[in-house]
Design an enzyme around this catalytic site. Structure first.
Site, short mmCIF file in Angstrom:
data_model
loop_
_atom_site.label_atom_id
_atom_site.label_comp_id
_atom_site.label_asym_id
_atom_site.label_seq_id
_atom_site.Cartn_x
_atom_site.Cartn_y
_atom_site.Cartn_z
N PHE A 91 0.87 -0.81 0.15
CA PHE A 91 0.02 -0.37 -0.30
C PHE A 91 1.28 1.05 0.03
O PHE A 91 0.42 2.44 0.49
CB PHE A 91 -1.11 0.03 1.69
CG PHE A 91 -1.44 -1.25 1.37
CD1 PHE A 91 -2.28 -1.76 0.30
CD2 PHE A 91 -1.87 -2.22 2.60
CE1 PHE A 91 -2.98 -3.51 0.14
CE2 PHE A 91 -2.05 -3.75 2.90
CZ PHE A 91 -3.20 -3.65 1.72
N GLY A 144 -0.26 -9.50 -3.77
CA GLY A 144 -1.45 -9.64 -3.10
C GLY A 144 -2.91 -9.03 -3.93
O GLY A 144 -3.23 -9.89 -3.27
N ASN A 188 -9.02 -8.67 -15.85
CA ASN A 188 -9.36 -10.00 -15.00
C ASN A 188 -10.33 -9.56 -13.36
O ASN A 188 -10.10 -8.98 -12.82
CB ASN A 188 -8.42 -10.73 -14.29
CG ASN A 188 -8.83 -11.90 -13.24
OD1 ASN A 188 -9.79 -11.42 -12.64
ND2 ASN A 188 -7.76 -12.60 -13.09
N PRO A 189 -11.87 -9.66 -14.40
CA PRO A 189 -13.00 -8.61 -12.86
C PRO A 189 -12.39 -9.64 -11.95
O PRO A 189 -12.91 -8.85 -10.38
CB PRO A 189 -14.13 -9.97 -13.75
CG PRO A 189 -13.86 -10.14 -14.94
CD PRO A 189 -12.53 -10.43 -15.29
N LYS A 190 -12.49 -10.96 -11.97
CA LYS A 190 -12.10 -11.13 -10.44
C LYS A 190 -10.71 -10.92 -8.85
O LYS A 190 -11.25 -10.05 -8.42
CB LYS A 190 -11.67 -13.05 -10.62
CG LYS A 190 -11.42 -14.06 -8.34
CD LYS A 190 -11.03 -14.97 -9.25
CE LYS A 190 -12.13 -15.99 -7.84
NZ LYS A 190 -11.48 -17.14 -7.89
N THR A 191 -9.33 -10.10 -9.81
CA THR A 191 -8.62 -9.78 -9.37
C THR A 191 -8.27 -7.96 -8.71
O THR A 191 -8.80 -7.58 -8.53
CB THR A 191 -7.46 -9.50 -9.79
OG1 THR A 191 -7.43 -9.54 -10.89
CG2 THR A 191 -6.49 -11.79 -9.42
N GLY A 230 -5.40 -0.20 -8.20
CA GLY A 230 -4.81 -0.42 -7.27
C GLY A 230 -5.41 0.83 -6.27
O GLY A 230 -5.96 0.30 -5.42
N GLU A 231 -5.33 1.64 -6.65
CA GLU A 231 -5.91 2.89 -5.55
C GLU A 231 -7.17 3.77 -6.07
O GLU A 231 -7.83 4.33 -5.00
CB GLU A 231 -4.27 4.67 -5.93
CG GLU A 231 -3.27 3.60 -4.90
CD GLU A 231 -1.90 4.04 -5.90
OE1 GLU A 231 -1.66 5.26 -4.51
OE2 GLU A 231 -1.93 4.23 -6.84
MO1 MOS Z 1 1.18 3.14 -3.75
S1 MOS Z 1 0.52 4.66 -2.55
O1 MOS Z 1 1.67 3.89 -4.85
O2 MOS Z 1 2.21 1.98 -3.40
#
Ligand code: MOS
Length: 767
Positions: free
Chosen positions: A255, A482, A661-664, A733-734
């Site tokens: 993260f 992960g 990938n809809p799941k991930t 991701g964010e």
């Molecule tokens: Mo991120 S806060 O760019 O791992």
């Protein structure tokens, strides 16, 4: 995840894996315990290290008594500034940190008697066992001379000074005269917000196993930046980078907290150097709080002026965040506000204070996570005062081009996100009057907020090898923390080469592989995919050229442009019967395998270090404004007697471009929303304003949501490819954490009529 299909023509043409909810390839290894994390690599004669943390914020060590620790059975050595071998000067301030100064990297731990934050490592104890190391660390006695320290963000925030822009992102923005327009506006809001320090709390604490072999070094490290870890260690220990091998196959969450190199990694390597033995250090949960920075606290102002029909005439967003006096990462708190609304006048300014605290660092959507809380709460308040539906108000101000500089959006689907979301969530059932909806004793509220996170692409090197048995090996030093990073690249390779998914293996997490940039800023999937697709194209061309050299090949006179990769080979697109399998071509040519690679952009080869990954980003960001975005829909129930808030329903509708990938992908977005719920209702790092000590450096006192706090989270992705990225991918991701806290605050306002502008929204603030 509800219906989410990638609509990319390429994936359907090859009939393949992209767009399918494939299980993670590492799932079995992780659930059976076969997956090895950095603290789990066995080495003969392994020693264990534990840290001693400073207990003052600023000053000098005057006395250090290590005799009791040294005498403890099993202790090999106690390393302090008095006996530590000199390390090379740390690298220069690095743009990979997006910092005005070098971040934790430049802290001179163990080469100095200076103390710069409460928690800084002042000694390393190395012992035969973990227990002996940790116990002996408690026996080290340190005396300090204290110097005045500034540690209280609230007390210091009024002394903040304008932040300078960092290497990539502007820290201010201006269009027209926003303050005058605010004063002249028939309707306005002018609000202040505050958010506390946060910590990442990945499941896996930071851990390192380091082993020297002469002057060569192998490090197993929980990192989201293998390449930088290698470069950094090479510089600090004065050895060539190729002599450092960094292995990071499995990372238990990061993260942003594992993007920089923190003291634990460097000191483990040092301890191995001093003792001549392989050494392992796994931080305790407390240790992670002491020596890994978190997210800055913020103070923010958002002021909006509007006409009575809701057209924004003024948008002001200013912020104060902090870095450490010795370094840190200025959070881009107002960044999203440049791009969200077609306001006629705008004023954006980020300000900074420097405190005697550990340098803060990247934490999931650094800036946007807390910046969207403020701006999206203010928009909700304006909608309330104008008696305009908050979605309608946003739609009336949805820009066609970037509001600040007029640049084109590469892709923007916020209208669709809200349309689809309102329908699915039953927004029409919402009575706009605060406090008007009830379920038994519970006050019910519904809130929305916009999610927004820039979508960038860096450069990476990838090789792809095809074997005569039909298997494919993709090699890239990417990071699997992960999120399913390797799985989605296997899906992409399978389709690009027209082979089944189970024929593809992806090797990752090792600095001996072709180099990739850090897994950060939601850039990894698009970054690796671009190089992977290019490498697959080169590979197919190389295979075809083998066929061209064979008089027997049915592909001898065909061009790649007329061929399709499918069923483990190359076939005429218009005459499906003409073609050959890869196995046939390779076997006939007497080849066991064939490989092709694609490297990071060499035209920018002069760029130093991590900069070389950013060439594409710089080029792209001059041309477009590109982002992942979405609409967060939240329903809360509030107990009017106790102030207890339960999040009862959630829908996130996201535009993350093509969904590989809809799941991930949905798991990524769902996890980020959970983090956003934590931020809204629970999470807060408490720093003693007198001592600068983190008071709740554990998961008993730092509250994160438990399963019982989280409702079913419905994720819907629009699935519409971005025209400017490989396969149309935008990072996932964010974006999920952005807007989440505002959606909750807005729902709470709807339920109770109370507008809470200070996170976390604990019960006391609702009574
Ligand atoms: Mo991120 S806060 O760019 O791992």
């Amino acid at each position: 995840m509800t219906q989410t299909r990638a609509r990319d023509a390429r994936s359907e043409a090859t009939g393949g894996a992209v767009g399918k909810p494939v299980d993670r390839l590492d799932g079995t290894a992780k659930t059976t315990g076969a997956a090895r994390y950095s603290a789990e690599y066995p080495y003969p004669n392994l020693a264990y290290a534990a840290l001693v943390y400073a207990t003052i914020s600023r000053g000098r060590i005057t006395q250090l008594d290590t005799s009791a620790a040294q005498a403890h059975p099993g202790v090999l050595t106690v390393i302090t500034h008095q006996n530590a071998p000199a390390m090379k000067p740390p690298p220069k301030p690095s743009t990979m940190d997006l910092s005005t100064r070098a971040s934790p990297i430049n802290v001179n731990y163990l080469n100095t008697d200076e103390v710069h934050w409460n928690g800084q490592p002042v000694a390393v104890v190395v012992a035969d066992t973990l227990e002996a190391a940790r116990h002996a660390a408690d026996l080290v006695r340190v005396t300090y001379e204290q110097m005045p320290a500034l540690v209280d963000f609230d007390a210091a925030k009024d002394t903040a000074v304008p932040q300078k822009g960092n290497a990539f992102l502007p820290a201010s923005g201006r269009k027209g005269d926003a303050q005058a327009a605010l004063l002249a506006a028939p309707m306005s809001v002018d609000m202040t917000f505050s958010t506390p320090t946060h910590h990442h709390n990945a499941i896996e604490p930071h851990a390192t196993t380091a082993a020297w072999d002469g002057d060569r070094l192998t490090v197993h490290d929980a990192t989201q930046n293998i390449d930088w870890t290698r470069t950094h260690l090479a510089l600090r220990f004065g050895i060539p980078a190729p002599d450092v091998r960094v292995i990071s196959l499995f990372v238990g969450g990061a993260f942003g907290g594992k993007a920089a190199v923190w003291p634990n990694t460097v000191l483990t390597v040092l301890a191995a150097r001093v003792t001549g033995r392989p050494v392992r250090m796994m931080l305790t949960r407390e240790g992670v709080y002491r020596i890994v920075g978190g997210r800055s606290a913020t103070a923010q102002r958002v002021a909006l002026g509007a006409t009575t029909d809701g057209s924004l005439t003024s948008l002001i967003h200013t912020s104060v965040a902090r870095i450490g006096r010795i370094g840190g990462m200025p959070d881009q708190v107002t960044y999203q506000s440049r791009h969200l609304y077609a306001a006629q006048n705008m004023l954006l300014q980020q300000n900074l204070v420097e405190l005697d605290l550990i340098p803060n660092t990247f934490m999931r959507a650094p800036g946007e996570a807390v910046g969207t809380f403020a701006v999206e709460s203010a928009v909700d308040e304006l909608a309330h005062r104008l008696a305009i539906d908050p979605i309608e108000l946003r739609m009336r101000n949805e820009p066609d081009t970037d509001p600040l500089d007029g640049k084109a959006f590469s892709h923007r689907r916020l209208r669709q996100a809200y349309e689809v979301g309102a329908q699915r969530f039953g927004w029409g059932r919402r009575n706009p009057e605060p406090g008007s909806m009830r379920d038994g004793k519970w006050l019910v509220g519904m809130g929305v907020a916009t999610a927004y996170h820039p979508a960038n692409q860096l450069s990476a090197s990838v090789t792809v090898r095809l074997s005569a048995d039909g298997t494919v090996l993709v090699r890239c030093g990417l990071h699997e923390m992960g999120m399913g990073a390797a799985t989605v690249q296997a899906q992409i390779a399978a389709d690009a080469l027209g082979v089944p998914l189970d024929a593809v293996r992806v090797d990752y997490g090792d600095s001996t592989l072709p180099v990739a940039p850090q897994a950060a800023a939601s850039t990894q999937t698009a970054t690796i995919a671009a190089s992977l697709l290019a490498a697959c194209d080169k590979l197919k061309a190389a295979v075809l050229s083998l066929a061209h050299h064979s008089p027997d090949s049915s592909l001898r006179r065909h061009r790649l442009a007329d061929l399709q990769a499918r069923d483990g080979g190359l076939y005429r697109t218009d005459q499906p019967a003409i073609g050959e399998t890869y196995a046939q071509i390779l076997t006939r040519a007497g080849r066991a395998d064939i490989e092709a690679g694609f490297g990071s952009d060499t035209r920018f080869g002069a760029m130093a270090g991590q900069m070389r990954f950013f060439a594409r980003y710089i080029r792209d960001s001059r041309r477009w404004v590109r982002a992942a975005s979405g609409a967060q829909f939240c329903e809360v129930r509030v107990d009017p007697d106790t102030g207890e808030v339960r999040v009862s329903r959630w829908l996130g509708v996201f535009d993350i471009g093509t969904v590989i990938n809809p799941k991930t992908a949905s798991s990524q977005l769902r996890g980020a929303i959970v983090m956003g719920i934590g931020m809204a209702l629970a999470e807060e790092t408490l720093i003693d304003p007198n001592t600068g000590r983190i008071m709740n450096a554990n998961l008993a006192d730092y509250h994160v949501p438990a399963h019982a706090d989280i409702p079913a989270i419905d994720i819907h992705c629009l699935g519409d490819p971005d025209p400017t990225t490989p396969l149309g991918v935008l990072g996932a991701g964010e974006v999920g954490i952005t807007g989440a806290a505002a959606a909750i605050a807005n729902a709470i306002h709807h339920a109770t009529g109370k507008r809470v502008t200070d996170l976390p929204i604990t019960l006391d603030k609702l009574l």
